[in-house]
Design an enzyme around this catalytic site. Structure first.
Site, mmCIF file in Angstrom:
data_model
loop_
_atom_site.group_PDB
_atom_site.id
_atom_site.type_symbol
_atom_site.label_atom_id
_atom_site.label_comp_id
_atom_site.label_asym_id
_atom_site.label_seq_id
_atom_site.Cartn_x
_atom_site.Cartn_y
_atom_site.Cartn_z
ATOM 1 N N SER A 150 -8.680 -0.905 -4.767
ATOM 2 C CA SER A 150 -8.938 -0.536 -3.374
ATOM 3 C C SER A 150 -10.444 -0.354 -3.155
ATOM 4 C CB SER A 150 -8.154 0.733 -3.020
ATOM 5 O OG SER A 150 -7.902 0.787 -1.648
ATOM 6 N N LYS A 177 0.855 -1.186 0.000
ATOM 7 C CA LYS A 177 0.000 0.000 0.000
ATOM 8 C C LYS A 177 0.893 1.239 0.000
ATOM 9 C CE LYS A 177 -4.312 1.327 -0.102
ATOM 10 N NZ LYS A 177 -5.227 0.892 -1.154
#
Length: 609
Positions: A407, A201
């Site tokens: 996401s 991430k």
């Protein structure tokens, strides 16, 4: 006392006058705006429609190609901004297919230098339609004074490509550089506290590192290379050259200055990347020699018709009259609370559309088109909840992933019964981004101290102060909980064990073909494939497709139709653009005081010039 009374009396008169002035200014603005529209309508009305037979059709879309046209809350500002022009992908594809089937059109002149694309998959899909146009036997000619990666991708599908002798052509490729500001923030004595979940991430690493992490480099390479290879394949195959020659041109012939790249043009001509050069008069004469002079034109030119004029004459295919509807709802842009706007998948607006669809007794299935890099958790939950409300009524939900479904784009896809992605869709990034800057060092440096009375431990805390150990644990737990919830949703949706999903999560981004192999999507296909599958799931013999777009008021619809019909353009004053920029800057500042956990993939967006 009399003095105070006089002050209040004066203030009352002042406010009353100010209110009157503001009302008059507002009324004047509306009247001026309507006057401009009416004058434009009369002055822009031209002669009767051209007969397209024997004419070259000029296809030069101006604007950005998106899944669904939307407007901001400030409708007038939205339609007066030149940058807001939007072209729906399905409309452009339908137009190209109509042109291919029209035997009366001898040739098509394309120029995509003024066209932007929502993402690389959209660009590839339009290029493939242009290839099909040429393969249909239509002569397709590309001409312009500058070509970049995306516009050359379109031009390369033409039968021939011409460029101005001092024009510019460059193929810059995909991707770009990112700023890494760790040392800057250290110099400014700002601490960035990172609570992001997932080793891949990378949304906040620009603030916490001095260079790209190896994980981010790995995942970006894994998504950019297949897309770039697809670009090169389409370019080279159509031109009868090798992908290696396209790569060599991209590596060695840059086009930073936008014009007069003579070496680029010479090399491109020698390698058949383009056919050659023509000035504007030379190209006009070339077209006259090939397609005849337009005797009805005011100046000497060839026979042509604009794609807008041609589209206005097309007879709209009447959809099959059926009580069975497939509802197509689009979430395009960053996922946020509020209403839909350009670049913003506003949860409030999308939830209204989903609810309207499942409350319509004719709706038999929902196709949810997702083209988003993610965003707010609560906004994603709002959409997810409403999709489950539809499923509880027995409606099937099929997701169609576009350029991006990463996401939060994955998060809102979890209610789906079946998921389609395109081979170059960018998806995954199952992780949580949380980074909170605190300014305790800066406050200490300039001599600011904090003290006060509070009734709970953190009642007086804000990001100007330090995060202590207990608060650090709270934030860490907050991020871990959101990440666990995300993985659980995907695990349940894909009927895969939690640990299996966790092993491919970590915030890592995947390309569509890889996502299918991992089981994150069911099948590779476009939105038409998703619609056809929804029809099968609903077991329908007849149906019609209902696209749920943004709803405008009757007044807004009238203004938009007038502007579209008469091609009236009203530019936004530069001062308003500047104020908009200041507003965005202020919003970014206020976000520092309101930390949020985001399910976003800011860096999965592919830069194409």
């Amino acid at each position: 006392m009399s003095t105070l009374k006089s002050i209040f009396s004066w203030l009352g008169r002042f406010l009353e006058r100010a209110r009157t002035v503001m009302l008059n200014l507002g009324t004047a603005f509306v009247l001026i705006f309507l006057t401009i529209i009416i004058i434009g309508a009369f002055t822009a009305s031209g002669p009767d429609a051209k007969d397209p037979s024997g004419r070259v059709l000029i296809l030069d879309p101006q604007g950005i190609v998106v899944d669904e046209e939307v407007f901001s809350d400030d409708f007038l500002a939205s339609i007066t901004n030149d940058e807001s022009d939007q072209i729906q992908t399905r409309d452009l594809i339908e137009l190209i297919q109509n042109i291919a089937a029209d035997d009366e059109i001898p040739a098509v002149l394309i120029d995509f230098s003024g066209t932007g694309f929502a993402g690389p998959t959209t660009a590839l899909n339009i290029a493939k339609e242009l290839k099909a146009l040429k393969d249909s036997g239509k002569r397709v000619i590309a001409f312009g004074d500058r070509m970049t990666t995306s516009s050359y991708l379109m031009a390369s599908q033409a039968s021939e490509i011409w460029i101005h002798p001092v024009g510019s052509i460059s193929i810059a490729g995909l991707g770009g550089m990112r700023q890494y500001n760790k040392e800057l923030y250290e110099n400014l004595k700002i601490n960035f506290n990172n609570y992001s979940q997932g080793d891949f991430k990378s949304a906040v690493e620009g603030n916490t590192r001095t260079n790209m992490s190896e994980n981010d480099r790995l995942q970006r390479t894994a998504i950019l290379e297949p897309i770039w290879n697809e670009y090169k394949s389409l370019m080279s195959e159509s031109r009868g050259i090798t992908a290696e020659e396209i790569q060599y041109f991209a590596d060695n012939y840059i086009g930073f200055f936008g014009e007069a790249a003579m070496m680029n043009i010479e090399f491109a001509t020698s390698k058949n990347i383009i056919n050659g050069t023509k000035s504007f008069p030379e190209f006009r004469q070339y077209m006259i020699e090939n397609f005849g002079e337009d005797e009805d034109a005011d100046t000497t030119t060839y026979k042509y018709i604009s794609y807008q004029e041609y589209a206005d004459q097309l007879e709209k295919d009447l959809e099959e009259d059926s009580e069975n509807e497939i509802a197509v709802i689009t979430a395009e842009g960053v996922i946020m609370e509020g209403e839909i706007a350009p670049g913003v998948a506003g949860a409030n607006g999308i939830v209204k559309q989903i609810r309207k669809a499942h409350e319509n007794e004719n709706t038999k299935a929902i196709v949810f088109r997702v083209n988003s890099p993610g965003g707010s958790i609560i906004a994603s939950e709002m959409m997810r909840d409403e999709l489950f409300a539809a499923k509880r009524k027995g409606l099937k939900v099929v997701v169609s992933m576009g350029d991006y479904a990463a996401s939060g784009g994955v998060y809102i896809s979890t209610p789906a019964d079946y998921i389609f992605a395109e081979p170059t869709t960018i998806t995954g990034s199952i992780g949580v981004a949380i980074a909170l800057p605190t300014l305790e060092n800066a406050m200490d440096y300039i001599g600011v101290n904090f003290d006060g009375v509070v009734t709970s431990k953190y009642a007086g805390w804000d990001p100007l102060q330090k995060i202590d150990d207990d608060l650090d644990k709270i934030f860490e737990s907050w991020g871990a909980g959101a990440y666990d919830r995300f993985i659980t949703f995907v695990s349940d949706s894909r009927s895969q064990p939690y640990e299996d999903i966790k092993s491919i999560a970590g915030g890592r981004v995947w390309i569509g073909s890889a996502a299918q192999e991992l089981g994150l999507v069911d099948e590779l296909g476009d939105i038409d494939d998703a619609i056809n599958y929804a029809v099968q799931m609903a077991d329908l013999e007849d149906y019609q497709v209902e696209y749920y777009g943004q709803e405008l008021s009757p007044e807004e619809i009238i203004i938009k139709e007038l502007l579209d019909s008469f091609d009236v353009s009203i530019k936004e004053p530069e001062v308003l653009t500047a104020l908009s920029g200041l507003s965005k800057l202020y919003s970014e500042y206020t976000d520092l005081k309101q930390p949020k956990a985001l399910i976003a993939c800011e860096n999965c967006l592919v830069d194409i010039d």
